[in-house]
Write a protein that holds these residues in place. Sequence first.
Motif: not given
Length: 147
Positions: A92-108
């Motif tokens: 679950y922690a890996d899943y949340r981290e993956d979603r955060r990284n995806h959002a960061k890439k989108r924001d960048n």
Amino acid sequence: MNRTQGTIVGAAVGGVAGSVIGNNMESTLIGAAAGGLLGNLLTKNNANYEREGRYNNRYYYGGREFKNRKDYDAYREAVNRNMLRDKEARRYADYREDRRNHAKKRDNRNVRQVAVKRDQREWNNRRNDHRAEFRGNGNGHHKHHHR
């Protein structure tokens, strides 16, 4: 292709096939109806859905799929109470981290696009200001004279 498009394409193909086979209006209409039904059934329903929540009689949360509401609610409750352990907690922690990284890439990506647009605007403004200097003020006098 979504379900509506599949129905339309199926109806068109079925109508043409019915017309060719029967060579009359009744065959065309029956072919269109059968083709539309088949097109509708064969096309997946690609309705937009939330990453987490109910979709297509399944429930999704934390990158997991649940077949019934009871399991879905139990998992959400375990997450909210921090009751996941060992392998499941790491997953679950890996899943949340993956979603955060995806959002960061989108924001960048969005930040970069905004910066490029800003630079283009500044360049255009400077270019237009420079042109205005040589355009004149309307009464025959120009700011700058070329020698």
